[in-house]
Structures are given as C-alpha cells and as structure tokens.
Design a protein around this motif. Sequence first.
Motif, PDB file in Angstrom:
ATOM      1  N   THR A  34       0.828  -1.267  -0.063  1.00 31.33           N
ATOM      2  CA  THR A  34       0.027  -0.245  -0.021  1.00 31.33           C
ATOM      3  C   THR A  34       1.120   1.146  -0.043  1.00 31.33           C
ATOM      4  N   ARG A  35       0.689   1.976  -0.936  1.00 31.19           N
ATOM      5  CA  ARG A  35       1.683   3.305  -1.291  1.00 31.19           C
ATOM      6  C   ARG A  35       0.922   4.513  -1.283  1.00 31.19           C
ATOM      7  N   ILE A  36       1.399   5.386  -0.454  1.00 35.48           N
ATOM      8  CA  ILE A  36       1.002   6.875  -0.408  1.00 35.48           C
ATOM      9  C   ILE A  36       2.351   7.815  -0.892  1.00 35.48           C
ATOM     10  N   GLY A  37       2.197   8.500  -1.891  1.00 36.54           N
ATOM     11  CA  GLY A  37       3.209   9.397  -2.382  1.00 36.54           C
ATOM     12  C   GLY A  37       3.444  10.451  -1.340  1.00 36.54           C
ATOM     13  N   ASP A  38       4.463  11.338  -1.868  1.00 37.27           N
ATOM     14  CA  ASP A  38       4.795  12.536  -0.935  1.00 37.27           C
ATOM     15  C   ASP A  38       3.635  13.663  -1.043  1.00 37.27           C
ATOM     16  N   ASN A  39       3.460  14.393  -0.304  1.00 39.69           N
ATOM     17  CA  ASN A  39       2.689  15.562  -0.237  1.00 39.69           C
ATOM     18  C   ASN A  39       1.133  15.202  -0.426  1.00 39.69           C
ATOM     19  N   VAL A  40       0.756  14.229  -0.038  1.00 32.29           N
ATOM     20  CA  VAL A  40      -0.701  13.631  -0.133  1.00 32.29           C
ATOM     21  C   VAL A  40      -1.555  14.245   1.248  1.00 32.29           C
ATOM     22  N   VAL A  41      -2.643  14.663   0.945  1.00 34.95           N
ATOM     23  CA  VAL A  41      -3.551  14.941   1.892  1.00 34.95           C
ATOM     24  C   VAL A  41      -4.676  14.009   1.935  1.00 34.95           C
ATOM     25  N   ILE A  42      -4.781  13.356   3.116  1.00 37.03           N
ATOM     26  CA  ILE A  42      -6.197  12.465   3.301  1.00 37.03           C
ATOM     27  C   ILE A  42      -7.077  12.937   4.426  1.00 37.03           C
ATOM     28  N   GLY A  43      -8.247  13.015   3.954  1.00 33.73           N
ATOM     29  CA  GLY A  43      -9.255  13.770   4.894  1.00 33.73           C
ATOM     30  C   GLY A  43      -9.700  12.775   5.956  1.00 33.73           C
ATOM     31  N   ALA A  44     -10.669  13.260   6.860  1.00 28.23           N
ATOM     32  CA  ALA A  44     -10.887  12.562   8.156  1.00 28.23           C
ATOM     33  C   ALA A  44     -11.684  11.468   7.697  1.00 28.23           C
ATOM     34  N   GLY A  45     -11.659  10.099   8.202  1.00 30.20           N
ATOM     35  CA  GLY A  45     -12.724   9.054   8.106  1.00 30.20           C
ATOM     36  C   GLY A  45     -12.099   8.469   6.891  1.00 30.20           C
ATOM     37  N   ALA A  46     -11.269   8.674   5.949  1.00 28.95           N
ATOM     38  CA  ALA A  46     -11.023   8.059   4.929  1.00 28.95           C
ATOM     39  C   ALA A  46     -10.331   6.572   5.037  1.00 28.95           C
ATOM     40  N   ALA A  47     -10.501   5.814   4.191  1.00 25.62           N
ATOM     41  CA  ALA A  47     -10.037   4.255   4.335  1.00 25.62           C
ATOM     42  C   ALA A  47      -9.056   3.900   3.187  1.00 25.62           C
TER      43      ALA A  47
END
Length: 168
Positions: free
Chosen positions: A122-135
């Motif tokens: 599972t990869r999340i890149g640089d400078n990513v914004v993830i909002g509240a309650g996301a899966a």
Amino acid sequence: MKIGTAIRRFLAPGWLVALHYRRRFGAVASPRAEVEISPLLELGLGTRIGPFTKVKATSGLVRVGAGTEIGAHCMIAGAETGIEIGRNCRIGPHVAIVGVNYRYERIDMTFRAQGTTSKGTTRIGDNVVIGAGAAILDGADIAAGAVIRPRAVVSGKVAARARKPGPA
C-alpha cells in the motif's frame, strides 16, 4: 504471540515509546498513541503521530516519510507486503490504512480460519492530504500531491495531484 511482542505491546508505557521514537528517528509520537516498538517500523524526521492512533508493524514493514503528520484516532496496520507513506503528508483523524484483507471465499469457514490475502504494498506518495475518516485499503497506490476527500475509500490507483471524491 511471542514474548517480545507481548512486552512491547502491553508493558511499554506510552511515554517510553514516545521517547524511543524521538531518540531513534526524531519523530514525535503522542504518549497516548499506541505505536509498536518494532524493527519493521521506520519513521522519518519530524513525523508526528496524534493521540489514540495505532501503528502496527508486527508482520510487515511500515515506513513513514519525514514531516508527515498523522491525526488522532487513526489505524495503520502493516502486513507482509508493507505500507509506505511519503514525506510531508497530512493524514486527518479517524483514517484507516490497511495492508491486508481476510479471505472470504468459503461460507462454511470463519474469515480468520481462511487466512489473509494481499494485493501488494500500500503506497502513499509525497505531499498527499487524506481527509478525516478515509479508508486506504490493501494495494492502494496514491501518487504524489493527491488529495483524498473525507470518508473516501481508496482501493486502487490515484493519479498525481488528483482529487479523490468522497461520499456525498
């Protein structure tokens, strides 16, 4: 459960774990967070972990980049294939990031008895914004600069600088 895992999980007070990660990586973990002391957990310089967040790296690598902030009440659970979170990400409260799924092909057996499966890291890149309650689910691949809206569910690829819509 191995004895070393039990000691790390149940006997290490939060302030001691916070001190460990401050000294080892320069990261700030809330004493109220539940962060496992594990050789499979790597935190970047300046990483911040909010209260009541759980970070589990018992069976797979969890790597968090420098400057990433993880909000309160999040759950990050690594598995054999691992979780990689880039630098300078902002992860809102109540976000779940998982690296594994239960099998459910047979209805005559429990999920646990069927074992687990994974689509890959599972990869999340640089400078990513993830909002509240996301899966963010097993095998998700979020490119740099993407914005994941609150309560969104991500199970595949998200392009760079994309805006992933959440529920209405």
